[in-house]
Design an enzyme around this catalytic site. Structure first.
Site, PDB file in Angstrom:
ATOM      1  N   ILE A 137       0.869  -1.162   0.000  1.00 36.80           N
ATOM      2  CA  ILE A 137       0.000   0.000   0.000  1.00 36.80           C
ATOM      3  C   ILE A 137       0.914   1.223   0.000  1.00 36.80           C
ATOM      4  O   ILE A 137       2.067   1.144   0.408  1.00 36.80           O
ATOM      5  CB  ILE A 137      -0.979   0.028   1.200  1.00 36.80           C
ATOM      6  CG1 ILE A 137      -0.244  -0.099   2.540  1.00 36.80           C
ATOM      7  CG2 ILE A 137      -2.032  -1.051   1.058  1.00 36.80           C
ATOM      8  CD1 ILE A 137      -1.171  -0.065   3.745  1.00 36.80           C
ATOM      9  N   ASP A 138       0.397   2.338  -0.466  1.00 40.00           N
ATOM     10  CA  ASP A 138       1.211   3.539  -0.622  1.00 40.00           C
ATOM     11  C   ASP A 138       1.710   4.072   0.722  1.00 40.00           C
ATOM     12  O   ASP A 138       1.126   3.794   1.772  1.00 40.00           O
ATOM     13  CB  ASP A 138       0.415   4.637  -1.335  1.00 40.00           C
ATOM     14  CG  ASP A 138      -0.015   4.231  -2.726  1.00 40.00           C
ATOM     15  OD1 ASP A 138       0.719   3.444  -3.355  1.00 40.00           O
ATOM     16  OD2 ASP A 138      -1.084   4.686  -3.176  1.00 40.00           O
ATOM     17  N   LYS A 139       2.751   4.856   0.671  1.00 43.61           N
ATOM     18  CA  LYS A 139       3.358   5.435   1.868  1.00 43.61           C
ATOM     19  C   LYS A 139       2.330   6.121   2.759  1.00 43.61           C
ATOM     20  O   LYS A 139       2.298   5.905   3.966  1.00 43.61           O
ATOM     21  CB  LYS A 139       4.440   6.444   1.462  1.00 43.61           C
ATOM     22  CG  LYS A 139       5.034   7.213   2.630  1.00 43.61           C
ATOM     23  CD  LYS A 139       5.992   8.301   2.151  1.00 43.61           C
ATOM     24  CE  LYS A 139       6.476   9.159   3.315  1.00 43.61           C
ATOM     25  NZ  LYS A 139       7.362  10.257   2.853  1.00 43.61           N
TER      26      LYS A 139
END
Length: 304
Positions: A137-139
């Site tokens: 998942i994105d930062k």
């Protein structure tokens, strides 16, 4: 080092060399190509050029990719929020702002660094940079991730992702008031030709992508939604919600400039369910909304 040779055809004639190469090889970002050009790794007809060189039909372009820097991934003690763990799999709640795995220029403080300190038995299928990592998942997205502790578990979990049998539900806050309670977005996603570090809905070099959503609560100018992934493309929810006209609040890449000041998209991977690769039992986990997400909802409620 690895060499790639291209002969410029009429379709790339008159295009900037950096744009042409990023188009010819979808694995290369325009920024990466520009860096190679500046370092002298790109030759046109045997001569180094600048990034603004305009290609001519028949040009011979040789790209010499330098050896990747070997990164030393170090175990770092972290206070990880582990939701489940056994000898095969681990489920962790990633906080917002944490990168999942190391990359050039960012080799510490990632989830992988913390996992390596927490346990030594992580699958090696994705190599030394991404041990145990099955999906990402994105930062600036918080929430649940499944981690494989051996190759058998890794293969089993990846197959479930391929089969679209993993349950993945996210909560998001989007711009605009969605009038209907439910919806499905079925639109292919690929890399944006104008910005190689962004994704977009496109029919060119794309993969099918399906997102289901339902409205949880409507506010004056925003909507709180739950999104369920059927596929797992890069930035899928962010791209799909923008595509239908309701971009995520706080999203610096796909959202409007005038948005909520929350330093990143309001997106939380709150529910994760899968079949255990060894026991074959379905297990499911739910992580509550992080404090900063709850605070945004409180603010929107009071602003109604």
């Amino acid at each position: 080092m690895t060499n790639f040779t291209y002969i410029i055809e009429s379709t790339e004639s008159k295009a900037r060399i950096d744009k042409a190469l990023a188009t010819l090889n979808a694995e290369w970002s325009r920024n990466q190509v520009q860096q190679w050009i500046k370092e002298g790794h790109v030759l046109v007809n045997g001569v180094a050029v600048k990034t603004n060189y305009k290609c001519q039909e028949g040009d011979e372009v040789i790209v010499t990719i330098p050896e990747l820097e070997e990164l030393d991934v170090v175990a770092e003690e972290m206070n990880l929020e582990i939701f489940y763990e056994d000898s095969d799999v681990l489920v962790v709640n990633k906080p917002r702002g944490m990168v999942v795995h190391p990359a050039p220029g960012h080799n510490s403080g990632t989830l992988v660094n913390g996992l390596m300190a927490h346990c030594t038995d992580l699958s090696g299928i994705n190599g030394v940079m991404r041990p145990g990592i099955v999906h990402r998942i994105d930062k600036d997205t918080s929430g649940l991730l499944m981690v494989a502790k051996n190759d058998m578990a890794h293969e089993g979990l990846v197959q479930q992702l391929v089969d679209k049998s993993v349950t993945r539900k996210y909560q998001a806050i989007v711009h605009g008031v969605i009038p209907h309670d439910f919806g499905t977005i079925d639109a292919p996603i690929g890399r944006d030709k104008k910005d190689r570090q962004s994704m977009t809905v496109t029919d060119e070099n794309s993969k099918n992508a399906v997102t289901h959503f339902r409205v949880i609560e409507r506010f004056k100018n925003f909507t709180h939604v739950e999104c369920q992934l059927e596929t797992g493309r890069t930035h899928q929810i962010r791209v799909h919600m923008k595509y239908i006209g309701y971009p995520l609040a706080g999203d610096p890449k796909y959202g409007p400039r005038k948005t909520l000041d929350i330093n990143g998209q309001a997106l939380h991977a709150g529910l994760l369910g899968f079949v255990h690769p060894r026991t074959k039992e379905y297990i499911e986990f739910e992580a509550p909304l992080p404090k900063e997400f709850e605070e945004v909802l409180d603010y929107l409620t009071k602003s109604n």
